[in-house]
Scaffold this active site. Structure first.
Site, short mmCIF file in Angstrom:
data_model
loop_
_atom_site.label_atom_id
_atom_site.label_comp_id
_atom_site.label_asym_id
_atom_site.label_seq_id
_atom_site.Cartn_x
_atom_site.Cartn_y
_atom_site.Cartn_z
N HIS A 141 22.20 14.36 -12.69
CA HIS A 141 23.20 13.74 -13.56
C HIS A 141 23.98 14.79 -14.35
O HIS A 141 25.21 14.81 -14.34
CB HIS A 141 22.50 12.77 -14.53
CG HIS A 141 23.42 12.12 -15.51
ND1 HIS A 141 23.87 10.83 -15.37
CD2 HIS A 141 23.98 12.57 -16.67
CE1 HIS A 141 24.68 10.52 -16.37
NE2 HIS A 141 24.75 11.57 -17.19
N GLU A 142 23.26 15.65 -15.04
CA GLU A 142 23.94 16.65 -15.87
C GLU A 142 24.74 17.63 -15.03
O GLU A 142 25.79 18.11 -15.45
CB GLU A 142 22.93 17.38 -16.76
CG GLU A 142 22.22 16.50 -17.78
CD GLU A 142 23.17 15.72 -18.67
OE1 GLU A 142 24.31 16.20 -18.92
OE2 GLU A 142 22.80 14.62 -19.12
N HIS B 223 32.25 18.56 -12.92
CA HIS B 223 33.52 18.11 -13.49
C HIS B 223 34.20 19.27 -14.24
O HIS B 223 35.43 19.40 -14.22
CB HIS B 223 33.25 16.94 -14.44
CG HIS B 223 34.40 16.00 -14.59
ND1 HIS B 223 34.29 14.81 -15.27
CD2 HIS B 223 35.68 16.06 -14.18
CE1 HIS B 223 35.44 14.18 -15.25
NE2 HIS B 223 36.32 14.92 -14.60
N HIS C 236 28.19 16.36 -14.47
CA HIS C 236 29.11 16.76 -15.54
C HIS C 236 29.54 18.21 -15.34
O HIS C 236 30.71 18.56 -15.55
CB HIS C 236 28.41 16.63 -16.90
CG HIS C 236 28.23 15.24 -17.40
ND1 HIS C 236 29.27 14.36 -17.50
CD2 HIS C 236 27.12 14.59 -17.87
CE1 HIS C 236 28.82 13.20 -18.01
NE2 HIS C 236 27.53 13.33 -18.23
#
Length: 677
Positions: free
Chosen positions: A466-467, A473, A470
């Site tokens: 999940h992290e 991104h 980010h």
């Protein structure tokens, strides 16, 4: 070290901050000088005798404040990852000054008049799409910051913002202090039966470090502690649960109940200055949801089937347990039910975490998926001095082998680090500033004993993926203006890339690469492998209610009208859950207000709904990827070009449509979570 040296551009690779140049005692002076330099730059823009142009006004603001930005990136990261008493004192002094500094800029009448004049004739300026959007976003930012308010309203707004900066900083301090102080003491090893040897050894070491006999189990950030799933002693589970759920409500210096009521009240008053009925309306007006009613409506629509599923799960667990299930029992019996479902299928062998070593998850999991999807390469840099000895850095190369940026991972819990997991940046990508990204992921996994690998739970593996979503991104950002870099998108869109990246934790070929026994290298037994690849919807009732309850609590606090007095925090939150149909016995909210860092110090106020809002996109995109061969370079390029590279330079909903060819379908989310109307 002089202030000039602290503020100077870094000469290290990728402009990684020179952490050795920063001392705790330097920050207040460095910020004072950074504020002064930035203010001089802004005054020069506002008082420029030349007529306003995009270049001498909007682009000039994008170039301004770089000295301040460099020191701020280091300071605010360290106050979260390696907080000291000196940093805590400095933050208490700096936070209100930071708020006042940006209030002064965004309420500067001369500066706004230049932006307003450009905005009025934006159709005549021959701007490219990114420039036009930047002008429009700056105009909106000034307006939402109070540039159009009268003098009295602006003065009150400044006062509110300064007080909120002080209060949210104090909330973060109390939350961390209380979590550290609430570590649970056990006298005997028998009370920890069910925990693995490394966790027990860590608890013994924690007690020794605190000068106590026995064992200390540190608390994690969410209410439901991971160890509740393994402790066989019901009394031990109760003790751990109550320590977690009662944080910041026991009186004394760390109690936050009056603090959060004051924060929510001030936010409501501030929203009223702009003509909004409450803070949620003000916040969500600039998100993809558009209105608080839309956000709350989704939560309520999901609450009914989620609560129904949770009730069915509770009945199953009570039949297994032979007694009523309390909140501290649920995770334990849910794990037993999962084991029973896979009995005779490899479930009696080694525990799942024996196959989930952190290093493998990072290098053979998240990095491998990113390589397949985006053509990225990762080379560890052991020559760089980072912000803490625990941290590691990898140089990231693009598909052509050229350096793209730097990724930093800081994975282990320590008393100086706030709870939870997050991504932030030391340097944001920008074509205008010729800046390549330096991105950091922060987690709070238990540090293993010396010489042992860190073994993760399945949920912790999901957190790593999940992290890193980010992080991608930020790393794949390809914009001109820093305003739009990386994750600078609406709060209810920012979780889409991260939640989407979770799908690769359970992609068969990715899973088979990283899920290897940490000692033997053997692959997962077929039963454990199938439990990951074919998880079904077992436990989704609990998980969905737990999340929705926290999101409803967030919106309850942020839909109060100005002047509302909340005297009894527990009763206020219980009433909100009952009204939404989320008061399911045995299923507590993921967070309660008194220790809800996301909304009272972490930037998610009236925005915690964004996880489920973004999950609609994630589930829809995951279904598309599954139907189109998964993590291939072609598919990755499609997502990179439409979404990940564009940051906030395009409308978020349009970016998703550019990728998907249309608006998302909610059906994949309902199927994933086993929810039917």
């Amino acid at each position: 070290m002089t202030v000039d040296a602290v503020l100077a551009p870094s000469t290290l690779p990728f402009s990684l901050p020179d952490f050795a140049a920063f001392a705790d005692a330097d920050y207040e002076a460095a910020f004072a000088e950074g504020f002064a330099r930035h203010r001089r730059e802004i005054v020069a823009i506002a008082e420029n005798p030349e007529p306003a142009t995009f270049a001498n006004t909007v682009e000039a603001m994008e170039r301004a404040g770089q000295d301040l930005g460099r020191v701020a990136a280091v300071f605010f990261s360290l106050t979260s990852t390696d907080r000291t008493d000196a940093l805590e004192a400095a933050q208490a002094a700096i936070s209100p000054l930071w708020s006042a500094h940006y209030d002064a800029i965004l309420m500067d009448e001369a500066l706004f008049s230049r932006v307003d004049a450009l905005h009025a004739r934006r159709g005549e300026l021959d701007l490219d799409p990114e420039q036009l959007r930047l002008l429009e976003r700056y105009h909106l930012r000034f307006t939402r910051a109070g540039a159009g308010l009268d003098g009295a309203a602006q003065e009150r707004l400044r006062t509110i913002n300064t007080e909120l900066a002080e209060l949210t900083t104090e909330f973060a301090r109390r939350s961390l202090a209380e979590t550290n102080a609430s570590a649970v003491h056990f006298s005997t090893e028998a009370e920890l039966d069910g925990l693995d040897a490394d966790t027990v050894a860590g608890a013994r070491a924690a007690a020794e470090s605190a000068g106590r006999d026995g064992f200390l189990l540190a608390l994690g950030y969410p209410l439901n502690q991971p160890n509740l799933a393994r402790l066989t002693s019901r009394e031990s589970r109760r003790k751990l649960y109550e320590a977690s759920s009662g944080r910041n409500t026991r009186g004394g210096d760390n109690d936050t109940r009056e603090l959060i009521a004051r924060i929510a009240g001030l936010r409501a008053e501030r929203a009223a200055l702009f003509g909004y009925p409450h803070h949620a309306a003000y916040q969500i007006a600039d998100q993809t949801a558009g209105t608080a009613d839309a956000a709350l409506g989704m939560l309520r629509d999901l609450a009914v089937p989620a609560a129904r599923n949770a009730e069915a799960e509770r009945a199953e667990l009570e039949a297994l347990a032979g007694h009523e299930i309390e909140a501290w029992d649920w995770p334990y019996y849910a794990r037993l039910a999962e084991q029973r479902a896979h009995a005779g299928d490899g479930g009696s062998g080694p525990a799942l975490n024996e196959y989930l070593a952190l290093d493998n998850v990072i290098e053979k999991g998240v990095f491998e998926a990113a390589s397949r999807m985006y053509g990225l390469g990762f080379t560890e840099r052991t020559d760089l001095a980072l912000h803490h000895p625990d941290a590691r850095a990898w140089q990231v190369a693009g598909p052509d082998g050229a350096p793209l940026g730097l990724f930093v991972g800081d994975y282990f819990a320590r008393p100086s680090k706030r709870g939870g997991a997050w991504m932030t940046s030391f340097v944001d990508q920008s074509g205008l500033l010729d800046a390549r990204p330096v991105i950091i992921n922060v987690c709070n996994f238990v540090r293993p004993p010396d010489g042992r690998p860190a073994l993760l739970s399945r949920d912790e593996v999901t957190t790593v993926f999940h992290e890193f979503g980010h992080a991608l991104h930020g790393l794949l950002s390809d914009v001109t203006y820093p305003y739009f870099s990386g994750t600078s998108v609406p709060r209810d869109f920012v979780e889409f890339p991260s939640q989407f990246n979770e799908m690769f934790a359970a992609w068969p070929t990715i899973l088979d690469g990283y899920a290897r026994h940490h000692e033997t290298g053997e692959p997962l037994p077929e039963g454990l492998r199938r439990s990951i690849l074919e998880p079904g919807t077992r436990g989704e009732g609990f998980g969905t209610v737990e999340y929705l309850a926290a999101a409803v609590i967030d919106l309850a606090w942020h839909t109060i009208s100005p002047g509302t007095v909340v005297d009894d925090v527990a009763a206020f939150e219980s009433a909100a859950l009952a009204d939404a149909g989320l008061d399911v016995p045995g299923v507590p909210p993921r967070y309660r207000g008194p220790f809800f860092n996301h909304i009272f110090s972490g930037g998610y106020s009236a925005g915690y709904y964004s996880y489920i809002w973004s999950e609609v996109l994630d589930a829809d995109a995951s279904a598309w990827f599954t139907a189109h061969d998964g993590p291939t370079r072609e598919n990755g390029e499609k997502l990179r070009a439409a979404v990940l590279s564009r940051g906030g330079s395009v409308d978020a909903s349009q970016a998703y449509r550019d990728f998907r060819g249309g608006d998302p379908d909610i059906a994949p989310l309902l199927e994933r979570r086993g929810l039917t109307p």
